[in-house]
Design a protein around this motif. Structure first.
Motif, PDB file in Angstrom:
ATOM      1  N   ASN A   1       5.754   7.725  15.169  1.00  0.00           N
ATOM      2  CA  ASN A   1       6.554   7.225  14.061  1.00  0.00           C
ATOM      3  C   ASN A   1       7.260   5.936  14.502  1.00  0.00           C
ATOM      4  O   ASN A   1       8.071   5.948  15.429  1.00  0.00           O
ATOM      5  CB  ASN A   1       7.572   8.295  13.668  1.00  0.00           C
ATOM      6  CG  ASN A   1       8.375   7.883  12.448  1.00  0.00           C
ATOM      7  OD1 ASN A   1       8.481   6.696  12.127  1.00  0.00           O
ATOM      8  ND2 ASN A   1       8.921   8.870  11.769  1.00  0.00           N
ATOM      9  N   ALA A   2       6.949   4.865  13.816  1.00  0.00           N
ATOM     10  CA  ALA A   2       7.484   3.568  14.248  1.00  0.00           C
ATOM     11  C   ALA A   2       9.000   3.488  14.106  1.00  0.00           C
ATOM     12  O   ALA A   2       9.635   2.627  14.727  1.00  0.00           O
ATOM     13  CB  ALA A   2       6.803   2.435  13.473  1.00  0.00           C
TER      14      ALA A   2
ATOM     15  N   SER B   1      -3.501  -7.048   1.649  1.00  0.00           N
ATOM     16  CA  SER B   1      -4.422  -5.933   1.891  1.00  0.00           C
ATOM     17  C   SER B   1      -4.437  -4.986   0.688  1.00  0.00           C
ATOM     18  O   SER B   1      -5.426  -4.319   0.429  1.00  0.00           O
ATOM     19  CB  SER B   1      -3.992  -5.166   3.142  1.00  0.00           C
ATOM     20  OG  SER B   1      -4.160  -5.967   4.295  1.00  0.00           O
ATOM     21  N   ASP B   2      -3.346  -4.940  -0.045  1.00  0.00           N
ATOM     22  CA  ASP B   2      -3.229  -4.034  -1.186  1.00  0.00           C
ATOM     23  C   ASP B   2      -3.415  -4.799  -2.491  1.00  0.00           C
ATOM     24  O   ASP B   2      -2.462  -5.301  -3.082  1.00  0.00           O
ATOM     25  CB  ASP B   2      -1.850  -3.359  -1.144  1.00  0.00           C
ATOM     26  CG  ASP B   2      -1.650  -2.429  -2.337  1.00  0.00           C
ATOM     27  OD1 ASP B   2      -2.629  -2.168  -3.066  1.00  0.00           O
ATOM     28  OD2 ASP B   2      -0.509  -1.966  -2.518  1.00  0.00           O
TER      29      ASP B   2
ATOM     30  N   LYS C   1       5.080   2.496  -2.945  1.00  0.00           N
ATOM     31  CA  LYS C   1       4.560   1.608  -1.902  1.00  0.00           C
ATOM     32  C   LYS C   1       5.494   1.681  -0.695  1.00  0.00           C
ATOM     33  O   LYS C   1       6.699   1.895  -0.836  1.00  0.00           O
ATOM     34  CB  LYS C   1       4.498   0.171  -2.416  1.00  0.00           C
ATOM     35  CG  LYS C   1       3.708   0.071  -3.713  1.00  0.00           C
ATOM     36  CD  LYS C   1       2.675  -1.019  -3.702  1.00  0.00           C
ATOM     37  CE  LYS C   1       1.840  -0.884  -4.968  1.00  0.00           C
ATOM     38  NZ  LYS C   1       0.489  -1.403  -4.821  1.00  0.00           N
TER      39      LYS C   1
ATOM     40  N   ASP D   1       1.299  11.636  12.079  1.00  0.00           N
ATOM     41  CA  ASP D   1       2.616  10.999  12.322  1.00  0.00           C
ATOM     42  C   ASP D   1       3.134  11.194  13.749  1.00  0.00           C
ATOM     43  O   ASP D   1       4.346  11.280  13.955  1.00  0.00           O
ATOM     44  CB  ASP D   1       3.685  11.543  11.366  1.00  0.00           C
ATOM     45  CG  ASP D   1       3.439  11.047   9.951  1.00  0.00           C
ATOM     46  OD1 ASP D   1       2.963   9.913   9.811  1.00  0.00           O
ATOM     47  OD2 ASP D   1       3.733  11.796   9.016  1.00  0.00           O
TER      48      ASP D   1
ATOM     49  N   SER E   1      -4.090  -3.719  -5.337  1.00  0.00           N
ATOM     50  CA  SER E   1      -3.593  -3.031  -6.534  1.00  0.00           C
ATOM     51  C   SER E   1      -2.339  -3.701  -7.078  1.00  0.00           C
ATOM     52  O   SER E   1      -1.961  -3.518  -8.221  1.00  0.00           O
ATOM     53  CB  SER E   1      -3.297  -1.560  -6.219  1.00  0.00           C
ATOM     54  OG  SER E   1      -2.111  -1.457  -5.446  1.00  0.00           O
TER      55      SER E   1
ATOM     56  N   LYS F   1       4.609   2.083   8.175  1.00  0.00           N
ATOM     57  CA  LYS F   1       4.258   3.487   7.891  1.00  0.00           C
ATOM     58  C   LYS F   1       2.753   3.727   7.935  1.00  0.00           C
ATOM     59  O   LYS F   1       2.316   4.887   7.878  1.00  0.00           O
ATOM     60  CB  LYS F   1       4.756   3.867   6.492  1.00  0.00           C
ATOM     61  CG  LYS F   1       6.243   3.780   6.309  1.00  0.00           C
ATOM     62  CD  LYS F   1       6.869   5.134   6.509  1.00  0.00           C
ATOM     63  CE  LYS F   1       8.368   5.081   6.230  1.00  0.00           C
ATOM     64  NZ  LYS F   1       9.032   6.273   6.754  1.00  0.00           N
TER      65      LYS F   1
ATOM     66  N   ASN G   1      -6.660   7.670   9.944  1.00  0.00           N
ATOM     67  CA  ASN G   1      -6.005   6.373   9.750  1.00  0.00           C
ATOM     68  C   ASN G   1      -5.550   5.736  11.056  1.00  0.00           C
ATOM     69  O   ASN G   1      -5.547   4.524  11.190  1.00  0.00           O
ATOM     70  CB  ASN G   1      -4.783   6.519   8.839  1.00  0.00           C
ATOM     71  CG  ASN G   1      -5.198   6.749   7.410  1.00  0.00           C
ATOM     72  OD1 ASN G   1      -6.390   6.751   7.102  1.00  0.00           O
ATOM     73  ND2 ASN G   1      -4.231   6.951   6.536  1.00  0.00           N
TER      74      ASN G   1
ATOM     75  N   GLY H   1       0.798  -1.220   0.000  1.00  0.00           N
ATOM     76  CA  GLY H   1       0.000   0.000   0.000  1.00  0.00           C
ATOM     77  C   GLY H   1       0.833   1.273   0.000  1.00  0.00           C
ATOM     78  O   GLY H   1       2.062   1.245   0.079  1.00  0.00           O
TER      79      GLY H   1
ATOM     80  N   LYS I   1      -0.367   8.845   2.283  1.00  0.00           N
ATOM     81  CA  LYS I   1      -0.532  10.204   1.776  1.00  0.00           C
ATOM     82  C   LYS I   1       0.842  10.831   1.517  1.00  0.00           C
ATOM     83  O   LYS I   1       1.729  10.724   2.372  1.00  0.00           O
ATOM     84  CB  LYS I   1      -1.307  11.019   2.817  1.00  0.00           C
ATOM     85  CG  LYS I   1      -2.183  12.066   2.216  1.00  0.00           C
ATOM     86  CD  LYS I   1      -3.303  12.523   3.151  1.00  0.00           C
ATOM     87  CE  LYS I   1      -2.834  12.894   4.543  1.00  0.00           C
ATOM     88  NZ  LYS I   1      -3.930  13.444   5.364  1.00  0.00           N
TER      89      LYS I   1
END
Lengths: 564, 564
Positions: free
Chosen positions: B559-560, B169-170, A331, B556, B172, A336, B495, A323, A326
Motif C-alpha cells: 500500500n503506497a 490512460s483513462d 476515480k 494490496d 473514459s 492506488k 494488476n 481510472g 476494484k
C-alpha cells in the motif's frame, strides 16, 4: 516542481541503527550524539529552503563564458554565500585551519540534502572538498597554511584537473607539462571536463593539476600534482596577479547544466605558476588517497538525485486521479493502481538500501584511521557505493519519469531534469566499469579476498539473528563467496566479470543492511515493508549477475570485432 | 555523429529465417520473395542518405508556433517530400486508394530505417498511417474515397487526438463534445500531447478526434470517433476553408524535439466541423482495432533508436584508444577492454532478440486476417513488443552513452539525444504499465490462457531440435507457464504482477527466437555468439521477474500510503 523534503527519519535511522554512528564519539572529540538531531534539522532547512529553489534556474540559465571568464547561473551566488555563512563548508575540516573536525558521516548527511536540492550547484563545494583533502594530506605545511583556511571557509573554491582529450580513464597518457622555475613550476597544457573550472562566486579558485615534469618516467609513475591558483597571492596572502590559467570554453551537456564544465588552458603565455603538492612523480598516488571520498560522494549523488525524483513521483502519484480500482466506483489517485504502487515501492526500497550502504560506508570511512580493518572495509565499499548506487539511480530516476506518464516527458514538470542530471553519475569520477575493475583488481585481488571474506563473515553472523529470509540471504551470501573465488582463481575472467560481480555485491550488501535494519527496536513498518519488497524484487537480481560472473569463463570469449 | 547504417543483413535474416516472410506470398498477390532485397536496399539508401542527416537538426531547430500555426524544423520538409516522391507512404495501403498492397512486415522493415535515422520526423508519416488504418477500417465509403488517396500519397497527413488533461490512460474521462449539425458535427474541446498536430509539410491535416455526443452514455461506451480536417474540402475535393481546429501551443519536451507536440483546440469559435467515423459511441473500439499496429510501431521505435545508439557506441569503441590489455604493450581501442566488449555484446544481443520478435510479430500481424490463431498470436505479441522492447531500449541507449564515457554526456556527440528521444517510448501509445495490464487482462485472461498455451507449445516443439541450451530454455518455459497459471487462478495479483509477467515473457520469447535463428542453415557466427550471450546474460533476468510474479501474491500487500 513540488518541494524537496529532506528525509530526516531515514537518514537518522541509517546513521544510528544501521551504521552505528555512536562509535565515532570516541574518535571525534567535537562530536557527541546530541549533535546529530540539530545538524540534521538545520541541514533539512538549508537544503529545502535555500538550495532547492535554485535547482530549476540552474537547468535553464546556463553558465556563460565571455573573454575567458565564466559567469555562473545568477541564482547560485546567494546560495553559495548562504552556504559559507552557515559554515556548511567547514564541517569535517581540521580545526587548525578553521574547520569543525566533525565526522565525515555528518558531512555526508548534510551533502545528501544539498545534492538532492541542486546537484549542479553542489559540485562546486564538493570539488573544493576534494581539493582540500588532497592539499591537507599531501601538501607541505606552508601550502596548507596559505591555502586551506580560505578554502575551508569557502572564500576560495577548488577544482580537480585530471582529464585531457587523450587521457580519460587512462591517466598514464597525461601530457600536461610542468617546468621548474624558481621556487615553483610553470604549467603548460589543456585539461577538459573541469567541473566549476571558473566562476565568480569566490575570490579565488585553487586548481589542482596533474602534470609531468621534464624527464619524468613514462606512464602513471611520472605524474606529479600541482597547486595552481587562479590569482597568485600577494604579500598579504590575498588574491593578486591573474595567473595564466583560464577557462577557454564550456561544454554543452545533457544535464547538470548549472555546473560549468570547462576546458582549461594552463600556460597560454608564460605558463601558469604552480606549486608541487607532495613528492615529484607521486601525483597519481596523491589523487588516489582522496578518491575514496570523491567516489563515495558520487554514490551519494546517485542516492540524492534519485531521492528527489522519487519524492516527485510519490507526490504526483497521490495527486493525479485516473481510472478506478476494484471495489471503488470513484476515480482514484494513481498510487492506488497496482503497477504504480509497484514502481513506488521499487524506488523506495532501492533508496533505503542505498542510503543504508551510504551511511555505513561513511562511518566506516571515518574509522579508517583507527585500524587496517576499517581501511580495508572502506576500500571494499567505495566502488560498490559509486558503481552499484549510481546504476540503481538511473533506474530510479527513469521510473520516476514513468510514474508521471506523459507529464514526465515535459521539461516544466522537472523530473526529466533529474534524469538528465543523473546520467553523468555512472561516468565521472571513474566510470562504473573502472569501479568494477577497482573492486575485483585492487580491492579483491590485492588482499587475496581477505577483506571480502571478513565482510561475508560479518554478514553471515548478523544473519543468524534474522527473523525472516535468513536462508535465502545465506544462499546469496554463498553465491557471493563462490563468485569471488571464481574471479580470484581465474575460473571467471576478472575484467569481463567485474561489472556483474560489483552489482551482485551491491544487491547482497543492500539486503544485509535492510534486514539488519529490521532487527532494530526502532524499525518502522515502512522499513519492514521495503525490506520485504527488496528481498523479493531486488535481491533476486543477484542471481542474474551470478550467472553472469560464472559464464564469463573464457578469455576473449566475446570478441567485439565479430560485431563489425 | 557517425553515419547510420541500415542493418540489412539482420533484417533479412529475421524476416526470412525466423519470421518466415515467404508465407505471405500467397496472401499478398503483389508480393513475391524477389521484392525483398530491392526494397531493403532502397530503404537503406533512403534512411541512410536522405533521412539520417536531418536528425540532429530536429533536435536543435525546434518547431515554432506563431499565430496558431506551427512551423516545423526547416530541414524536414525536403525529407518529407523525398519520402512521398519515393512512394514510401504507400507500401501497405490498399490499391483501390493508390497503395501498393504489400505486407505490413515490409513496411516495418522500411520504417525501422526511417525511425533509426530520425525518430522525431518519422512520427509524422507514422501517425498518418494510424489515421489511414482507422479510416480504412471504420469510415464509410464516401469518407474513404474522399480522404484516403491524398493521405496515402502523403499529400495530406493525419493525427490521432485522444488525450485530454484529465483523460490520459483513462479515456473514459474524455470531455470533448460533438454536437450534430446537418450532415456533420461541431466539435468543441481541448486535446493535449498531439503529435504533429500542426505543421506546413502537407496541404492538409486530417485529425481523428475522440469526442462525446450529447446524451452519450458515461465512460468508454459513450465515445465516438470523428474526422476533422484542418481545411474543409471544396467542391473539387481540394483544401478550402480553414476549419476551427488549431494548435494553440507546443510542449517543451525532454526529447523528440523535432516532433511538434501540440495542444489542440477544437471549436474555439463556431466549432470544428467533423464527420463521424464508424458508429456512434463505438469510437474507442475503432481506436482499438488500429492499436495493435500503433503499439507495435512504438516497439519498433525502441528497436530503431537503440540500434542507432548501439552503432554509435560500436563506432566509438573502435575509434577511441585508451589503456592497454594483457599481452599488448601498445594502447588499444576501448572495444578490446573486457567491460566495454561486455556492453557491446549486451546491446547487440538485446537488439537481435528484439528485431527477431519485431519481424515475427509483424508477419503474424499480416496473417491475422487468415485465421483466429494468427489474430490471437498478434494480440499476445503486441504488448510484449511495445512493453518489453521499449524497456530494453532504455537500457541500450543508456549503455551506448556509457561506452562513450564523458563524451557521451556532451550533446554534440549525439548519443545523448537518442537517450532523450527514447524516453518517451515506454510512455506513449499506452504506458508500459498499461501494456502489461493489457497482456494479463485482455490478452491472457480473455481466452483463459489458451493463446499463450499455444505459443508455449510451439516454443517447446521448436526446443526439441535446439542443439544447445535446450534444457535451460525448457525450464524457463515451464516457469512462464507456472507464472501464467498463477495469474489466471489468482495466486498472483494480476494488476501488480503484470509488469513482471510481461518482462518475463519478453525474455523467454527473445531466447526462443535467438535459438531458433541458430537452427537456420544461414546463421552466422555473430548471431550464434549473440545467442550465447543472450542465454547467459539476458535470459536469467526472467528468473527475477518470475520471483516477482510469485511474490505479488496478496491483494494490496504494498500500500503506497505507507510511504507518505
Amino acid at each position: 516542481m513540488s518541494g524537496y523534503r529532506y528525509p530526516t527519519d531515514d537518514v537518522r535511522f541509517c546513521l544510528e541503527h544501521i551504521a552505528g554512528i555512536h562509535r565515532l564519539t570516541e574518535h571525534f572529540p567535537n562530536y557527541d550524539s546530541e549533535l546529530l538531531d540539530p545538524i540534521l534539522s538545520e541541514a533539512a532547512k538549508f537544503s529545502e529552503q535555500l538550495v532547492a529553489p535554485s535547482n530549476r534556474a540552474g537547468d535553464i540559465n546556463w553558465p556563460t563564458i565571455s573573454d575567458k571568464a565564466v559567469t555562473e547561473t545568477p541564482e547560485f551566488k546567494a546560495v553559495y554565500e548562504a552556504m559559507c555563512d552557515g559554515a556548511w563548508t567547514t564541517l569535517s575540516a581540521p580545526e587548525e585551519y578553521g574547520g569543525q573536525a566533525l565526522p565525515r558521516a555528518l558531512e555526508v548527511a548534510v551533502n545528501e540534502g544539498i545534492q538532492s536540492a541542486n546537484l549542479a550547484f553542489s559540485l562546486c563545494p564538493l570539488l573544493t572538498q576534494g581539493a582540500i583533502d588532497a592539499i591537507e594530506t599531501h601538501a607541505n605545511a606552508d601550502l596548507k597554511a596559505t591555502y586551506l583556511p580560505n578554502m575551508i571557509s569557502g572564500r576560495w573554491t577548488g577544482t580537480m584537473n585530471l582529464t585531457e582529450p587523450s587521457a580519460g580513464s587512462d591517466l598514464s597518457a597525461i601530457k600536461t607539462k610542468a617546468i621548474p622555475d624558481g621556487d615553483g613550476y610553470r604549467i603548460f597544457g589543456q585539461k577538459i571536463f573541469i567541473t566549476w573550472g571558473d566562476h565568480q562566486m569566490s575570490d579565488n579558485i585553487i586548481h589542482l593539476v596533474l602534470a609531468r615534469l621534464p624527464d619524468a618516467p613514462e606512464g602513471v609513475r611520472g605524474i606529479s600534482l600541482f597547486l595552481v591558483p587562479k590569482f597568485l597571492l600577494d604579500e598579504s596572502g590575498e588574491p593578486g596577479v591573474r595567473n595564466d590559467a583560464y577557462a577557454i570554453s564550456l561544454e554543452h551537456k545533457l544535464g547538470i547544466h548549472g555546473s560549468p564544465t570547462c576546458v582549461m588552458q594552463f600556460g597560454d603565455g608564460d605558463g601558469a605558476i604552480g606549486y608541487l603538492v607532495g613528492e615529484e612523480n607521486k601525483g597519481l598516488m596523491a589523487m588516489f588517497t582522496m578518491m575514496n571520498n570523491a567516489r563515495q560522494s558520487v554514490g551519494l549523488q546517485g542516492l540524492a538525485v534519485a531521492e528527489r525524483a522519487y519524492q516527485m513521483a510519490l507526490d504526483y502519484a497521490f495527486d493525479r486521479t485516473q481510472g478506478v480500482v476494484k471495489g471503488s466506483p470513484e476515480k482514484v489517485v494513481i498510487a492506488k493502481h497496482g503497477d504504480v504502487s509497484r514502481m513506488l515501492w521499487q524506488m523506495a526500497s532501492s533508496l533505503s538500501a542505498m542510503r543504508a550502504l551510504m551511511y555505513v560506508a561513511s562511518v566506516e570511512s571515518d574509522l579508517k584511521g583507527v585500524d587496517a580493518k576499517h581501511q580495508k572495509r572502506t576500500d571494499l565499499y567505495t566502488p560498490i557505493v559509486k558503481g552499484w548506487m549510481t546504476e540503481l539511480s538511473q533506474e530510479i530516476v527513469s521510473t520516476a519519469v514513468q510514474v508521471h506518464g506523459g507529464m514526465g516527458f515535459i521539461e516544466e514538470t522537472g523530473v526529466a531534469q533529474l534524469l538528465r542530471d543523473a546520467r553523468i553519475l555512472p561516468i565521472y569520477e571513474g566510470t562504473n566499469g573502472i569501479q568494477a575493475l577497482d573492486l575485483v583488481g585492487r580491492k579483491l585481488a590485492a588482499d587475496k579476498g581477505e577483506g571480502l571474506k571478513a565482510l561475508i563473515y560479518e554478514m553471515s553472523q548478523d544473519a543468524e539473528s534474522f527473523v525472516g529470509h535468513k536462508d535465502l540471504f545465506l544462499a546469496h551470501l554463498d553465491q557471493l563467496e563462490v563468485a569471488a573465488k571464481a574471479i580470484l582463481n581465474g575460473e571467471s575472467v576478472a575484467n569481463t566479470a567485474a561489472y556483474d560481480f560489483m552489482m551482485m555485491a551491491g544487491y547482497v550488501v543492500g539486503a544485509w543492511l535492510m534486514l539488519k535494519g529490521c532487527q532494530s527496536s526502532e524499525v518502522k513498518q515502512d522499513w519492514q515493508t521495503k525490506t520485504e519488497f527488496y528481498v523479493n524484487h531486488l535481491l533476486p537480481r543477484a542471481n542474474t549477475h551470478f550467472a553472469g560472473v560464472k559464464s564469463f569463463n573464457v578469455e576473449d570469449q566475446y570478441n567485439a570485432e565479430l560485431l563489425l
